[in-house]
Design an enzyme around this catalytic site. Structure first.
Site, PDB file in Angstrom:
ATOM      1  N   ASP A 107      -3.871   7.389   6.451  1.00 30.20           N
ATOM      2  CA  ASP A 107      -3.632   6.363   6.938  1.00 30.20           C
ATOM      3  C   ASP A 107      -5.062   5.940   7.909  1.00 30.20           C
ATOM      4  O   ASP A 107      -5.842   6.621   8.087  1.00 30.20           O
ATOM      5  CB  ASP A 107      -2.491   6.061   7.972  1.00 30.20           C
ATOM      6  N   LYS A 108      -5.100   4.560   7.915  1.00 29.39           N
ATOM      7  CA  LYS A 108      -6.396   4.157   8.768  1.00 29.39           C
ATOM      8  C   LYS A 108      -6.624   4.556   9.977  1.00 29.39           C
ATOM      9  O   LYS A 108      -7.617   4.990  10.484  1.00 29.39           O
ATOM     10  CB  LYS A 108      -6.086   2.390   8.880  1.00 29.39           C
TER      11      LYS A 108
END
Length: 198
Positions: A107-108
């Site tokens: 995830d970011k």
């Protein structure tokens, strides 16, 4: 080049009727909608600093920082890890043209190790290890509240119906997911834990 069409207000008409996103097509339908933007989503190589901690002829291992998106999509078409990979490496696996070299993702806002395939053989080999759950993954996280010394969280996980970039544990059609957690230290009311997906 790959083109993405953005439909105004997600409003699509099929055979003269408003269509829900869940509608399944059977072929022969007439689809219409007002296109408000046409965006070229071809991957543009960009000079991005990559923290490469290992590299050989088949793979590269990247230490991904928090805050950077792995591959283009959902409004992030530049300054992603993939933009940097296509600039830095001459060859990457081509199993998915929209995500060259990407075997798995983070995830970011998650930092961690990202394995990148430089050819299709290494991509298939490592993908198979992930699919067979032969890859050991371990994360550390800060969570709100006090937790027991150890335990597990499991359930059916799927995309949130309202926020498609999020996942939820209440999707009856989702994929089974389980993670074990281990208490490390308390910073009341926050707990530092180790997470091990299984």
């Amino acid at each position: 080049s790959k083109i993405q069409y953005l439909i105004k207000n997600n409003h699509i008409v099929i055979d003269g009727f408003d269509a829900k996103p869940s509608l399944k097509l059977h072929g022969g339908e007439i689809i219409s909608g007002e296109i408000i933007e046409i965006r070229n989503t071809e991957i543009v190589p960009q000079k991005i600093d990559l923290d490469i901690i290992y590299e050989d002829d088949d793979i590269a291992v990247i230490n991904k920082a928090s805050g950077i998106v792995v591959h283009p999509g959902n409004g992030n078409y530049q300054n992603t890890i993939v933009n940097g990979l296509t600039y830095h490496f001459n060859t990457l696996s081509s199993k998915d043209k929209s995500r060259p070299g990407i075997i798995h993702r983070l995830d970011k806002d998650t930092s961690g190790i990202l394995i990148v395939a430089k050819n299709n053989f290494s991509h298939d080999f490592i993908s198979s290890q992930f699919a067979k759950r032969e890859v050991y993954k371990e994360y550390e996280a800060l969570v709100w509240g006090e937790v027991e010394s150890s335990g597990s969280v499991d359930g059916l996980i799927g995309r949130d119906k309202k926020k498609r970039t999020l996942f939820t544990m209440v999707d009856k059609n989702g994929k089974f997911s389980k993670s074990d957690y281990y208490f490390i230290k308390s910073y009341n009311p926050i707990s530092h834990v180790k997470l091990v997906p299984s």
